[in-house]
Design a protein around this motif. Structure first.
Motif, PDB file in Angstrom:
ATOM      1  N   THR A  73       0.853  -1.196   0.000  1.00  0.00           N
ATOM      2  CA  THR A  73       0.000   0.000   0.000  1.00  0.00           C
ATOM      3  C   THR A  73       0.885   1.240   0.000  1.00  0.00           C
ATOM      4  OG1 THR A  73      -0.157   0.450   2.380  1.00  0.00           O
ATOM      5  CG2 THR A  73      -1.579  -1.295   1.501  1.00  0.00           C
ATOM      6  N   GLY A  74       0.256   2.402  -0.177  1.00  0.00           N
ATOM      7  CA  GLY A  74       0.988   3.654  -0.144  1.00  0.00           C
ATOM      8  C   GLY A  74       1.571   3.963   1.208  1.00  0.00           C
ATOM      9  N   LEU A  75       1.075   3.311   2.249  1.00  0.00           N
ATOM     10  CA  LEU A  75       1.593   3.520   3.594  1.00  0.00           C
ATOM     11  C   LEU A  75       2.717   2.553   3.941  1.00  0.00           C
ATOM     12  CD1 LEU A  75      -1.750   3.967   5.584  1.00  0.00           C
ATOM     13  CD2 LEU A  75      -0.327   5.735   4.542  1.00  0.00           C
ATOM     14  N   GLY A  76       2.877   1.529   3.137  1.00  0.00           N
ATOM     15  CA  GLY A  76       3.819   0.455   3.430  1.00  0.00           C
ATOM     16  C   GLY A  76       3.082  -0.876   3.354  1.00  0.00           C
ATOM     17  N   THR A  77       3.710  -1.939   3.802  1.00  0.00           N
ATOM     18  CA  THR A  77       3.106  -3.273   3.716  1.00  0.00           C
ATOM     19  C   THR A  77       2.150  -3.507   4.884  1.00  0.00           C
ATOM     20  OG1 THR A  77       5.026  -4.176   2.580  1.00  0.00           O
ATOM     21  CG2 THR A  77       3.562  -5.754   3.666  1.00  0.00           C
ATOM     22  N   ILE A  78       0.928  -3.936   4.539  1.00  0.00           N
ATOM     23  CA  ILE A  78      -0.041  -4.374   5.547  1.00  0.00           C
ATOM     24  C   ILE A  78      -0.062  -5.895   5.524  1.00  0.00           C
ATOM     25  CG2 ILE A  78      -2.469  -4.429   6.221  1.00  0.00           C
ATOM     26  CD1 ILE A  78      -2.797  -1.671   5.030  1.00  0.00           C
ATOM     27  N   ARG A  79       0.195  -6.500   6.658  1.00  0.00           N
ATOM     28  CA  ARG A  79       0.187  -7.972   6.766  1.00  0.00           C
ATOM     29  C   ARG A  79      -1.107  -8.392   7.455  1.00  0.00           C
ATOM     30  NH1 ARG A  79       5.655 -10.660   8.206  1.00  0.00           N
ATOM     31  NH2 ARG A  79       5.834 -10.134   5.986  1.00  0.00           N
TER      32      ARG A  79
END
Length: 502
Positions: free
Chosen positions: A107-113
């Protein structure tokens, strides 16, 4: 599952919000909505706060920060306002984690796990493990399943890698918006690493066999054991089939709930990852009750370990099929009504019924009541004193006799006109008592007495015990002493006498 609690000292709150002593003083005066401190829970150790007993709920502080513009950049990541212009997101692959299978989303915020587990603290534990490993995949937050439905899909619990010890509730819809596509969800019984690992965006739901649970495996093993007669093997197969049918139905029901369109006009961004294999479903079950009871009766008398294991399952799942009633305990004391009963007990080799009755404890001796065939143990109670533990019978041998008296001694005891003493019949899920029940009334005792007054050999049915004669219920509601004997005439008189109104 729920959000796991976390507590922060004043110093830890200051570090989270990035404020010094003056900033703390200003914050407290500027924001009336700032979470109030709480008294430190017993046993909680919080470092960095000296002797102070005040702590703050980490979830409340982290959530408040996300919703407060001045501190939003330090608050819960998935509770901050979503950026109006978002970089494209997408699926980033499968991961094994310390708490189960997970999928990563760029995502634009970083990786969502997203961890496909609804175990408590799954989000926090995985986020902590990510931080400990050096975070090679640039995970910014870990989501796990709350175990319930939210407004835009399954409810989520999140823990950011910036503060892995703090969990908060997050929106499936927000996570999907950041990922740029609908997110897959698997029903509980199909939440298997080997299934989730094969998923790809756009894939059709996998058709997966619902795995057997431990109860079903125990019953299937007994069904294949040629040491048991055909009736017993049919009985355990019937129960195993019932378990499998229920698990398949439950899985399909889960999919229908979590895959529903949504509360508004827009469908929830949910993709069902797997459906249960229904080939041959439903399996035959609910056979002839007499045949099933005969099969379980034979297993109760067996000494084979598979019979013990199967009986333990039945005692939990369907005790009404077993040939005995409620588990009952009374202290061993000379001169009591139970002492009269115990004189006729005979020693025997232990059976599966005895083993289940023992509840994993070591018994001093194994016995049987020759008149009712009920298994009995001489064993030790929780207080260390010797007790009789036995199954209440479902009915009594009548042989032309009638109920002569009821004696109250830790349960109800029936004295017959022929001088025999029996524990009163009682169904598996009830118990017989008397006295003030703090709002509850001993209608079970009244119902059993009412049935046996008419027919000593009656098989009691306590489904409608609250319909017992009010006069009998009032009699058993009195605070009788242990050993009180209620004669037949006393019981008959109470049955026909309406209780007095106060």
């Amino acid at each position: 599952m729920g959000v796991a609690s976390s507590y922060l000292s004043k110093a830890e709150v200051q570090r989270l919000l990035g404020v010094n002593g003056f900033g703390w003083w200003r914050l407290i005066r500027k924001y009336e909505s700032f979470p109030k401190p709480e008294e430190r829970p017993v046993g909680l150790v919080v470092f960095g706060e000296g002797e102070s007993e005040e702590v703050w709920d980490g979830t409340h502080v982290y959530t408040w920060a996300a919703e407060t513009p001045e501190f939003a950049h330090r608050g819960a990541l998935l509770l901050r306002p979503l950026p109006e212009v978002r970089a494209p997101g997408g699926w980033s692959g499968y991961r094994d984690t310390v708490r189960g299978p997970a999928l990563d989303w760029h995502t634009g915020l970083g990786t969502i796990r997203i961890v496909h587990s609804d175990d408590r603290k799954a989000a926090s534990d995985v986020a902590s493990a990510v931080v400990k490993s050096g975070n090679p995949d640039s995970v910014v937050t870990v989501c796990a399943l709350f175990g319930d439905m939210g407004f835009h899909g399954p409810a989520l619990v999140a823990a950011d890698t910036a503060h892995p010890g703090i969990e908060y509730e997050a929106s499936w819809g927000d996570a999907a918006a950041l990922a740029g596509e609908s997110l897959p969800w698997w029903p509980n019984l199909l939440r298997l690493p080997q299934v989730i690992r094969l998923w790809r965006p756009g894939a059709e739901p996998a058709v997966v066999e619902v795995p057997a649970n431990e109860h079903e495996r125990v019953l299937r093993r007994a069904a294949e054991n040629e040491a048991f007669d055909e009736t017993s093997r049919m009985a355990v197969t019937d129960m195993a089939n019932d378990i499998r049918n229920n698990r398949i139905d439950h899985t399909g029901h889960d999919n229908s709930i979590f895959g529903e369109r949504g509360h508004g006009t827009e469908p929830n961004p949910v993709v069902i990852g797997a459906v249960p294999d229904t080939a041959g479903h439903p399996l035959p079950c609910d056979g002839d009750p007499q045949m099933l009871r005969a099969g379980w009766r034979a297993l109760a008398g067996s000494s084979h370990p598979d019979a013990v294991a199967a009986l333990e399952v039945a005692a939990v799942r369907h005790p009404g099929l077993l040939p005995f009633g409620a588990v009952t305990e009374v202290p061993i004391r000379s001169g009591t009504v139970s002492d009269r009963w115990a004189r006729r007990l005979t020693m025997c080799d232990p059976t599966a019924a005895h083993a289940v009755l023992a509840q994993g404890e070591r018994a001093q001796s194994f016995l049987i009541d020759p008149l009712t065939d009920m298994p009995v143990l001489r064993t030790t109670g929780n207080d260390g004193k010797t007790i009789w533990r036995f199954y209440a019978p479902l009915s009594l041998p009548a042989a032309g006799e009638e109920l002569a008296a009821v004696v109250l001694h830790h349960t109800l005891w029936i004295v017959t006109s022929g001088g025999h003493v029996h524990p009163a019949p009682c169904t598996p899920n009830e118990h017989l008592w008397w006295g003030n029940g703090w709002g509850d009334r001993p209608s079970e005792a009244a119902a059993v007495s009412d049935a046996l007054l008419g027919d000593l050999g009656a098989t009691v049915d306590l489904h409608g015990h609250w319909k017992a004669p009010k006069g009998l219920t009032a009699l058993f509601n009195e605070e009788h002493k242990q050993g009180t004997e209620l004669s037949r005439s006393t019981l008959l008189h109470a049955r026909m006498t309406p209780p007095r109104t106060r």
